[in-house]
Design an enzyme around this catalytic site. Sequence first.
Site, PDB file in Angstrom:
ATOM      1  N   ASN A 151      94.202  -8.581   4.542  1.00 19.69           N
ATOM      2  CA  ASN A 151      93.657  -8.536   3.300  1.00 19.69           C
ATOM      3  C   ASN A 151      93.242  -7.288   3.338  1.00 19.69           C
ATOM      4  O   ASN A 151      93.450  -6.971   1.795  1.00 19.69           O
ATOM      5  CB  ASN A 151      92.676  -9.652   2.775  1.00 19.69           C
ATOM      6  N   GLU A 168      84.170 -10.350  12.950  1.00 21.66           N
ATOM      7  CA  GLU A 168      83.977 -10.572  11.804  1.00 21.66           C
ATOM      8  C   GLU A 168      84.457 -12.090  11.206  1.00 21.66           C
ATOM      9  O   GLU A 168      86.348 -10.945  10.572  1.00 21.66           O
ATOM     10  CB  GLU A 168      84.516  -9.177  10.873  1.00 21.66           C
ATOM     11  N   CYS A 176      87.190 -12.054   2.750  1.00 19.66           N
ATOM     12  CA  CYS A 176      86.344 -12.683   3.639  1.00 19.66           C
ATOM     13  C   CYS A 176      84.188 -12.912   3.328  1.00 19.66           C
ATOM     14  O   CYS A 176      83.466 -13.724   2.949  1.00 19.66           O
ATOM     15  CB  CYS A 176      85.581 -12.689   5.514  1.00 19.66           C
ATOM     16  N   GLU A 188      79.318  -4.267  11.587  1.00 18.76           N
ATOM     17  CA  GLU A 188      80.293  -2.859  11.594  1.00 18.76           C
ATOM     18  C   GLU A 188      79.775  -1.812  10.531  1.00 18.76           C
ATOM     19  O   GLU A 188      79.387  -2.095   9.696  1.00 18.76           O
ATOM     20  CB  GLU A 188      82.298  -3.241  10.747  1.00 18.76           C
TER      21      GLU A 188
END
Length: 486
Positions: A158, A257, A291, A466
Amino acid sequence: MTVIQLNDNDLFKTQSYVAGQWLAGNATFEVNDPANGERIAEVSEVTSAQVATAIAAAVSAQKSWAKLTADQRARYLMTWYQLILQHQDDLAMLMTREQGKPLAEAKAEIQYGATFVQWFAEQAKRVYGETLPNPALDRRISVIKQPVGVVACITPWNFPSSMITRKAAPALAAGCAIIVKPASETPLSALVLAELADRAGIPKGVFNIVVGTDAKAIGEQLTTHPDIAKFSFTGSTHVGKQLLAQCASTVKRVSLELGGNAPFIVFDDADLEAAVDGAIASKFRNSGQTCVCANRFLVQQSILDEFVARLTTKVQSLTLGNGLDSASQLGPMINRKALDDVHQLVTNAQQAGAKVVCGGKKPESQSSNYYPATLVTHVSNTMSIAQEEIFGPVATVIPFKTEAEAIAMANDTRFGLAAYFYSRDIGRCFRVMEALEYGMVGINAGVISNPHAPFGGVKESGIGREGAAVGIDEYLEIKYACFGDI
Ligand code: ADP
C-alpha cells in the site's frame, strides 16, 4: 523493453539486489497495472540460495558499516535522500503503474518516504549514551548504544516506497545492514530504491532487496536465521502474528506495524466543515487502503443528519479513474480480491440493516479493480464492517449520544493504531485524547503521519514505533558498562 516510460530508464529494475549485485533467478513473476491489468514487468524470483547470500553479505558488510562514524553514514544517507528527490517523478510513475494510486499521491509518498531518510541521517549523529550516578565510591556506570546487527524486514504494497525507507533509514543510520522483502505486487518501487542506494555509494551488502512471490518461504528464512538480530514487519495483523511466533525461535528483536480500525469521532461542538474535509482525507487517501484510514465515523446524534448530508456531497464528487489521469482522486484497488472483500463487507452490512447512501456497486467488468467511493449509514459497532479493517473506499457512519458512549465504542476493538476526533472544546480534547486506547490520535486532523512523530500502535496493532527520535532505538541495543576498582 519497458512499457513504462521514465526519464531515466535505468531506474527500471527487475532483479533482486544482493551484495551490490543484480541477480537473475530461475523463474519470473508478472507485475500488473491494477488500473487496466496490463503486464508492466517480468521480475526474477529470488532463490533461497540468493536470500542466504544476502544474509551472509549483510553480516559481513554490517561490521565495517558500523565502524564508520555516524557522520559518514549520515552523508551516505543524505546522498540517497537527494537522489530519491531528484528522481521523484520516475519513482512516482513506477508506483502509480504498479500500485494504482493517483500520481500526485504517489509523488507525495516518495517525498514523505524521503523525509525519513533525511530525518534519520540527522538522528544518526544523536545516538547519545548516558553516564549514571555511581552506586558506590569505587564504581562508575556508563551506558552506550550499539547497532543491533543485521535487520530483515517485510513490507506491504500500500505504501511501496515509504514503508521501506521508514525501516531502512533508521537501520542504516544506526549502523545496521538490512535485507528487505517487499510485497510482490510492488517490487519496482522497492528495487528503484536499491538502484539509488547503489548510486549513493552505500557499500555492497549494507542494503539488500529480495523479491519473490513465495512470501512464506522467504519470510521463514528471514525470521528464523540466527544471524538476523532484528525483524521489522508492516502488514496485516494475521501475518504479523505468525511472523512474531517464527521470530521466537531465535529471540529476535521485533517491530510490528499491523492493522488498524480507526474511529473518527465527530462531536456536536466540532467545526463541521473541517471535520468533513478531514474525513475525506483520512478515509479516501490511497482508495482507503491504509492502516490508519478512518474505518468508523462515530457521529453525535444531534449533528448526524447534517454531517451525513455534507459528507455525501463530498463523497459523490470524488473522481474515480486511472492514477495517471490528473483528474483522478481515487485510483483502482490493488487487485480484484481486495475489491471483492470490500464489497462483501458492504453486502454483509446491508443484510444486517445498514443503508448504502452512495456507491456500493461492483464494476460490471469482472476484471475491473475500480470500486466507487461508498458511504454506508445505520451501521452498528458490532457489524463486521465496523469490527474488521475495511481497507477500501467505504465510509461507515455510526451514531452516538454521549462522550462516554463514543469512547467506549471507539475502544471496543482489538486494534489500537490511529484514532481521530473533531471537537472545539479544549477540556473534551484532553479527556478524549487520554481515554482513547490508540498509539496515535489526530485531534481536528485527519492525516497525521510525518517523520518527526512516533508512528505505531498498541493492542494487536503492533509493537514499536517508526519515526521521531525513538525510531532509531528500534535498531539499537543498550549496553551497560560498570567500571570497578576506581
Ligand atoms: P496485506 O493485506 O497488506 O497484503 P500482508 O500481511 O498479507 O498484508 O502482506 C504484507 C507483506 O507480508 C507482503 O510483503 C507479503 O508478501 C508478506 N507476507 C504475506 N504472507 C506472508 C507469510 N506467511 N510469511 C511472510 N511474509 C508474508
